[in-house]
Design an enzyme around this catalytic site. Structure first.
Site, PDB file in Angstrom:
ATOM      1  N   CYS A   3      -1.113  -4.283  -2.499  1.00 56.24           N
ATOM      2  CA  CYS A   3      -1.202  -4.600  -3.927  1.00 56.24           C
ATOM      3  C   CYS A   3      -2.271  -5.667  -4.130  1.00 56.24           C
ATOM      4  CB  CYS A   3       0.150  -5.090  -4.426  1.00 56.24           C
ATOM      5  SG  CYS A   3       0.821  -6.437  -3.437  1.00 56.24           S
ATOM      6  N   LYS A  32      16.531   1.739  -2.398  1.00 62.13           N
ATOM      7  CA  LYS A  32      15.902   3.075  -2.351  1.00 62.13           C
ATOM      8  C   LYS A  32      14.511   2.827  -1.771  1.00 62.13           C
ATOM      9  CE  LYS A  32      13.495   6.025  -3.909  1.00 62.13           C
ATOM     10  NZ  LYS A  32      12.403   6.553  -3.050  1.00 62.13           N
ATOM     11  N   GLU A  46       7.246  -5.825  -9.562  1.00 66.49           N
ATOM     12  CA  GLU A  46       6.104  -6.287  -8.757  1.00 66.49           C
ATOM     13  C   GLU A  46       5.178  -5.090  -8.631  1.00 66.49           C
ATOM     14  OE1 GLU A  46       5.689  -9.323  -7.929  1.00 66.49           O
ATOM     15  OE2 GLU A  46       7.662  -9.998  -8.557  1.00 66.49           O
TER      16      GLU A  46
HETATM   17  P1  NAD Z   1       5.270   4.334  -6.498  1.00 69.58           P
HETATM   18  O1  NAD Z   1       5.346   3.658  -7.806  1.00 69.58           O
HETATM   19  O2  NAD Z   1       4.809   5.741  -6.462  1.00 69.58           O
HETATM   20  O3  NAD Z   1       6.693   4.337  -5.762  1.00 69.58           O
HETATM   21  C1  NAD Z   1       7.392   3.157  -5.482  1.00 69.58           C
HETATM   22  C2  NAD Z   1       8.863   3.467  -5.317  1.00 69.58           C
HETATM   23  O4  NAD Z   1       9.389   3.933  -6.565  1.00 69.58           O
HETATM   24  C3  NAD Z   1       9.171   4.573  -4.305  1.00 69.58           C
HETATM   25  O5  NAD Z   1      10.332   4.228  -3.587  1.00 69.58           O
HETATM   26  C4  NAD Z   1       9.424   5.783  -5.178  1.00 69.58           C
HETATM   27  O6  NAD Z   1      10.232   6.755  -4.580  1.00 69.58           O
HETATM   28  C5  NAD Z   1      10.122   5.151  -6.366  1.00 69.58           C
HETATM   29  N1  NAD Z   1      10.067   5.908  -7.616  1.00 69.58           N
HETATM   30  C6  NAD Z   1       9.088   6.747  -8.023  1.00 69.58           C
HETATM   31  N2  NAD Z   1       9.402   7.251  -9.243  1.00 69.58           N
HETATM   32  C7  NAD Z   1      10.594   6.714  -9.599  1.00 69.58           C
HETATM   33  C8  NAD Z   1      11.442   6.844 -10.749  1.00 69.58           C
HETATM   34  N3  NAD Z   1      11.112   7.623 -11.772  1.00 69.58           N
HETATM   35  N4  NAD Z   1      12.584   6.143 -10.777  1.00 69.58           N
HETATM   36  C9  NAD Z   1      12.932   5.329  -9.747  1.00 69.58           C
HETATM   37  N5  NAD Z   1      12.176   5.179  -8.633  1.00 69.58           N
HETATM   38  C10 NAD Z   1      11.017   5.855  -8.562  1.00 69.58           C
HETATM   39  O7  NAD Z   1       4.347   3.407  -5.594  1.00 69.58           O
HETATM   40  P2  NAD Z   1       3.788   3.662  -4.130  1.00 69.58           P
HETATM   41  O8  NAD Z   1       2.626   4.577  -4.200  1.00 69.58           O
HETATM   42  O9  NAD Z   1       4.905   3.987  -3.227  1.00 69.58           O
HETATM   43  O10 NAD Z   1       3.282   2.180  -3.791  1.00 69.58           O
HETATM   44  C11 NAD Z   1       2.049   1.718  -4.158  1.00 69.58           C
HETATM   45  C12 NAD Z   1       2.130   0.789  -5.344  1.00 69.58           C
HETATM   46  O11 NAD Z   1       2.967  -0.323  -5.068  1.00 69.58           O
HETATM   47  C13 NAD Z   1       0.770   0.190  -5.671  1.00 69.58           C
HETATM   48  O12 NAD Z   1       0.585   0.223  -7.048  1.00 69.58           O
HETATM   49  C14 NAD Z   1       0.883  -1.234  -5.159  1.00 69.58           C
HETATM   50  O13 NAD Z   1      -0.002  -2.138  -5.780  1.00 69.58           O
HETATM   51  C15 NAD Z   1       2.317  -1.524  -5.454  1.00 69.58           C
HETATM   52  N6  NAD Z   1       2.808  -2.671  -4.670  1.00 69.58           N
HETATM   53  C16 NAD Z   1       3.026  -3.858  -5.318  1.00 69.58           C
HETATM   54  C17 NAD Z   1       3.425  -4.989  -4.603  1.00 69.58           C
HETATM   55  C18 NAD Z   1       3.645  -6.324  -5.297  1.00 69.58           C
HETATM   56  O14 NAD Z   1       4.269  -7.202  -4.700  1.00 69.58           O
HETATM   57  N7  NAD Z   1       3.155  -6.513  -6.509  1.00 69.58           N
HETATM   58  C19 NAD Z   1       3.650  -4.883  -3.224  1.00 69.58           C
HETATM   59  C20 NAD Z   1       3.443  -3.643  -2.602  1.00 69.58           C
HETATM   60  C21 NAD Z   1       3.021  -2.542  -3.344  1.00 69.58           C
END
Ligand code: NAD
Length: 489
Positions: free
Chosen positions: A287, A178, A253
């Site tokens: 991140c 997804k 992550e």
């Molecule tokens: P987000 O948490 O809003 O969304 C991430 C994903 O989760 C999207 O595909 C979204 O559609 C899905 N999602 C949202 N709600 C959900 C639910 N209830 N159930 C299942 N899936 C759901 O994050 P974002 O704004 O897209 O990305 C930014 C975040 O990602 C930041 O916090 C960043 O630090 C983190 N990030 C972490 C890493 C790592 O390796 N640690 C790498 C990249 C980004």
């Protein structure tokens, strides 16, 4: 509409593109100008059910293939990606607003991940050992988990796809991804390449859509053995709870509020270069971004002045010579502006930036000016909350101990960096900082396919992605006990 971008971005199930069962769509906007780029399938539980059926059909025969055979398919996919890297990079650049050069660099890293994982096909080692009883040997063997749900963020879309898709497929799982609703087309071109490379139907499936509508049914499905998630700590908490209810394996992550320390014995030119890169490249949407910069008192004034000067000079736009582009969507931009306003209301000073970019070059694009804040308390909301944009905070500390305790004053613990000429300070910092990744005299970001990557505290749940460590996420160990001569035992 842009001719380089698909008008309709579809789900992929059984190697075939298909619209959502409901017939619904959502618009994907260009972050650089706010215009609609295309529309993507708005999936729900019906589409997830269809993808699960495909994955269940594919699971067993894919899992029974040898690691060498699966590695060979991963290599073909990676090589096909290489042949089409300009197409991939064009889509990545359009979806995210990053420059073509940055998108190409990211695509090349994703290809390297595929090649690294493919090489595991010829290794995939287990262990053999003796036991307390004579005539008995124990072997360990990696086994597939079954169906893996891969849910990812948008910031580095093709790298995020590769970091999960390659190890998951290689380990013998049928996977359902997804992708972020902000980067649907990058994941779709990856599916096309997988099909053309000969991946059997059902092994890698894609469900486009919004988190709660398309992600939740995957997380909640009893057929899903592993949920591997990259995203915010807030969403991670919701997913962990739902998957924990049925005791599924979950790899998280999550976010970071990463500290970069500049000591009084640091090389100021190198430190400045890495602060700019860590805080502002990819529009701060990493991140591993340096969202906290901690500077020793003795050099604070001079370092601050040079940093403000260079930040004011950063070029902003989507060209290859621009330093940073827009953020991913309008909501995200507005949230950042609100956070800055609130911080200012609570006493923070804007040292540079703090506003949306205006002028004809930025019209309707989601451009946040690179921003540095000062006079912020270590416990203030803005010191604790990840903003995921080109915003960093400058803090002033009197000595090393104060720097370490400030760096550790966060619920998150993803990465960190220290700039110093002292090996003693560097190593002591590496030992004491609460982070999964530490860099000496470099940026807070930078991961490679062969290196495990992940955080401590609320930045993750103990797993590491990439490297051999990723194989532990996507497989289970089986212990096989062989009694060689039962008569003698
Ligand atoms: P987000 O948490 O809003 O969304 C991430 C994903 O989760 C999207 O595909 C979204 O559609 C899905 N999602 C949202 N709600 C959900 C639910 N209830 N159930 C299942 N899936 C759901 O994050 P974002 O704004 O897209 O990305 C930014 C975040 O990602 C930041 O916090 C960043 O630090 C983190 N990030 C972490 C890493 C790592 O390796 N640690 C790498 C990249 C980004």
């Amino acid at each position: 509409m842009n001719p380089a971008f698909p008008k309709e971005i579809l789900n992929w199930i059984n190697n075939e593109p298909c619209p959502a069962e409901s017939g619904e769509w959502f618009d994907k906007y260009n972050p650089a100008n706010g215009k609609v780029l295309g529309r993507a399938a708005r999936s729900n539980c019906l589409d997830v059910k269809k993808a699960l059926e495909a994955a269940l059909m594919a699971c067993q025969s894919w899992g029974e293939k040898t690691a060498v055979a699966r590695g060979d398919v991963m290599r073909t996919i990676a090589l096909d990606m290489s042949n089409r890297k300009d197409d991939i990079a064009r889509i990545v650049a359009l979806e995210t607003g990053k420059s073509k050069a940055d998108a190409l660099g990211e695509t090349e890293a994703a290809i390297e991940m595929g090649l690294f994982v493919a090489g595991e096909g010829r290794r995939n080692y287990g262990r053999s050992t003796t036991a307390t009883t004579a005539h008995r040997t124990v072997l360990t063997k990696r086994m597939p988990l079954g169906i893996a749900a891969l849910i990812i963020a948008s910031n580095t879309p093709i790298a995020n796809v590769a970091w999960k898709a390659f190890p998951s497929m290689f380990c013998g799982n049928a996977s359902i991804m997804k992708p972020s609703e902000d980067t649907p087309a990058t994941a779709a071109i990856f599916c096309e390449i997988c099909r053309d490379a000969g991946l059997p139907p059902g092994v890698f499936n894609l469900i486009q859509g919004l988190g709660r509508e398309a992600g939740s049914p995957l997380v909640e499905s009893p057929d899903v053995a592993l949920v591997s998630f990259t995203g915010s700590s807030e969403t991670g908490r919701i997913i962990q709870k739902a998957a924990g209810e049925r005791l599924a394996k979950v790899c998280m992550e999550l976010g970071g509020k990463n500290a970069l320390i500049v000591c009084d014995d640091a090389d100021p030119v190198n430190a400045e270069k890495w602060v700019l890169s860590s805080a502002f490249s990819n529009a701060g949407q990493r991140c591993a971004a340096a969202s906290r910069v901690i500077v020793f008192d003795k050099i604070y004034e001079t370092f601050r002045e040079r940093l403000l000067r260079s930040t004011r000079g950063l070029k902003i736009g989507v060209g290859n010579h621009d330093f940073l582009g827009p953020v991913i969507n309008l909501k995200h931009l507005k949230n950042m502006l609100t956070s800055v306003d609130q911080a200012v209301a609570n006493g923070a000073s804007i040292l540079v930036g703090g506003h949306r970019m205006d002028g004809p070059d930025y019209a309707d694009g989601y451009y946040m000016a690179p921003t540095i804040l000062g006079n912020v308390d270590a416990d203030a909301e803005i010191s604790q909350k990840e903003l995921f944009g080109p915003i960093t905070i400058l803090y002033r500390v009197s000595d090393f101990d104060e720097a370490v305790s400030l760096a550790n004053n966060s619920k998150l613990g993803l990465t960190s960096s220290i700039h110093t000429g002292s090996i003693h300070r560097a190593m002591e910092y590496a030992e004491r900082v609460e982070a999964g990744v530490v860099v000496i005299n470099g940026g807070t970001h930078g991961s490679e396919p062969h290196m495990g990557f992940g955080g401590v505290k609320n930045s993750g749940t103990g797993w590491r992605e990439a490297g051999l460590e990723a194989m532990d996420v996507y497989s289970d160990w089986k212990y096989i006990n062989i009694i060689h001569d039962p008569g003698k035992v």
